[in-house]
Scaffold this active site. Structure first.
Site, PDB file in Angstrom:
ATOM      1  N   TYR A 140       0.835  -1.207   0.000  1.00  0.00           N
ATOM      2  CA  TYR A 140       0.000   0.000   0.000  1.00  0.00           C
ATOM      3  C   TYR A 140       0.871   1.259   0.000  1.00  0.00           C
ATOM      4  CZ  TYR A 140      -3.231   3.590   1.641  1.00  0.00           C
ATOM      5  OH  TYR A 140      -3.956   4.745   1.779  1.00  0.00           O
ATOM      6  N   GLU A 191       4.533   1.746  15.253  1.00  0.00           N
ATOM      7  CA  GLU A 191       5.313   1.461  14.055  1.00  0.00           C
ATOM      8  C   GLU A 191       4.409   1.180  12.865  1.00  0.00           C
ATOM      9  OE1 GLU A 191       8.514   0.919  11.515  1.00  0.00           O
ATOM     10  OE2 GLU A 191       8.489   1.811  13.507  1.00  0.00           O
ATOM     11  N   TYR A 204      -2.525  -1.064  10.490  1.00  0.00           N
ATOM     12  CA  TYR A 204      -3.060  -1.463   9.193  1.00  0.00           C
ATOM     13  C   TYR A 204      -4.341  -2.245   9.383  1.00  0.00           C
ATOM     14  CZ  TYR A 204      -3.359  -3.370   4.482  1.00  0.00           C
ATOM     15  OH  TYR A 204      -3.788  -3.704   3.215  1.00  0.00           O
ATOM     16  N   GLY A 255     -13.466   1.457   7.771  1.00  0.00           N
ATOM     17  CA  GLY A 255     -14.734   2.146   7.969  1.00  0.00           C
ATOM     18  C   GLY A 255     -15.629   1.474   8.995  1.00  0.00           C
ATOM     19  N   ASN A 299      -0.713  10.168   1.935  1.00  0.00           N
ATOM     20  CA  ASN A 299      -1.770   9.277   2.397  1.00  0.00           C
ATOM     21  C   ASN A 299      -2.919  10.084   3.016  1.00  0.00           C
ATOM     22  OD1 ASN A 299      -3.327   7.197   3.396  1.00  0.00           O
ATOM     23  ND2 ASN A 299      -1.626   6.123   4.382  1.00  0.00           N
ATOM     24  N   TYR A 319      -6.640  10.417  11.141  1.00  0.00           N
ATOM     25  CA  TYR A 319      -5.902  10.769  12.353  1.00  0.00           C
ATOM     26  C   TYR A 319      -6.309  12.138  12.868  1.00  0.00           C
ATOM     27  CZ  TYR A 319      -2.915   6.844  10.955  1.00  0.00           C
ATOM     28  OH  TYR A 319      -2.440   5.616  10.595  1.00  0.00           O
TER      29      TYR A 319
END
Length: 165
Positions: free
Chosen positions: A19, A77, A80, A87, A118, A125
């Site tokens: 990704y 770190e 994912y 969602g 991103n 965030y």
């Protein structure tokens, strides 16, 4: 996180690397992650998100230390969640778990890095109340430069680690 989750988490880390457009840079193996998480002195910790008994998300973290605050913090770190499960609140739940670790243990902060491009993650965030550390740049020393700097120097100034005193 349990030892039986490691293979799935390694797969998720490799998905994350793809990704982030760096699939060939991810060399993590099941043996490496098992040793880091469950060896005699673990310095890496992890949580997983499951749907129907299947691991579909993870958070891998370690402790850092704020010399200004005088207490530890958590450095995330990797966070994912597989695209098909985004969602549904899994990423938020993983971050809330880490925030709980911080508050329960009296840690000063939870921090992580995110790629500038991103946008979905940055928006996510920010929606949680996180803020970028503008004015700070991440530096990395690796490969040949790390090896060169780590070679023992000839005569001259030396240092002694605090733990060796």
């Amino acid at each position: 996180m349990q030892p039986g989750d490691v293979a799935a988490v390694v797969g998720l880390v490799h998905e994350l690397a793809a990704y982030e457009r760096e699939p060939d840079s991810c060399l993590l193996t099941t043996d490496q992650l098992t040793a880091a998480l469950f060896g005699p002195s673990p310095a890496l910790f992890g949580h997983v998100a499951e749907v129907g008994g299947e691991v579909v998300g993870c958070a891998l973290w370690f402790l850092n230390f704020s010399t200004w605050r005088g207490v530890h913090g958590v450095y995330l770190e990797d966070l994912y969640v597989q695209p098909a499960h985004r969602g549904a609140g899994l990423g938020r739940a993983l971050l809330a778990t880490l925030a709980g670790v911080c508050t329960e243990r009296g840690y000063a902060r939870l921090e992580w890095s995110v790629l500038d491009w991103n946008a979905p993650s940055v928006a996510f965030y920010r929606g949680l109340g996180a803020h970028p550390m503008d004015g700070w740049s991440t530096f990395r020393l690796d490969g040949d430069a790390l090896t060169a700097l780590g070679r023992p120097a000839g005569p001259g100034p030396s240092t002694t680690p605090a733990s060796a005193r």
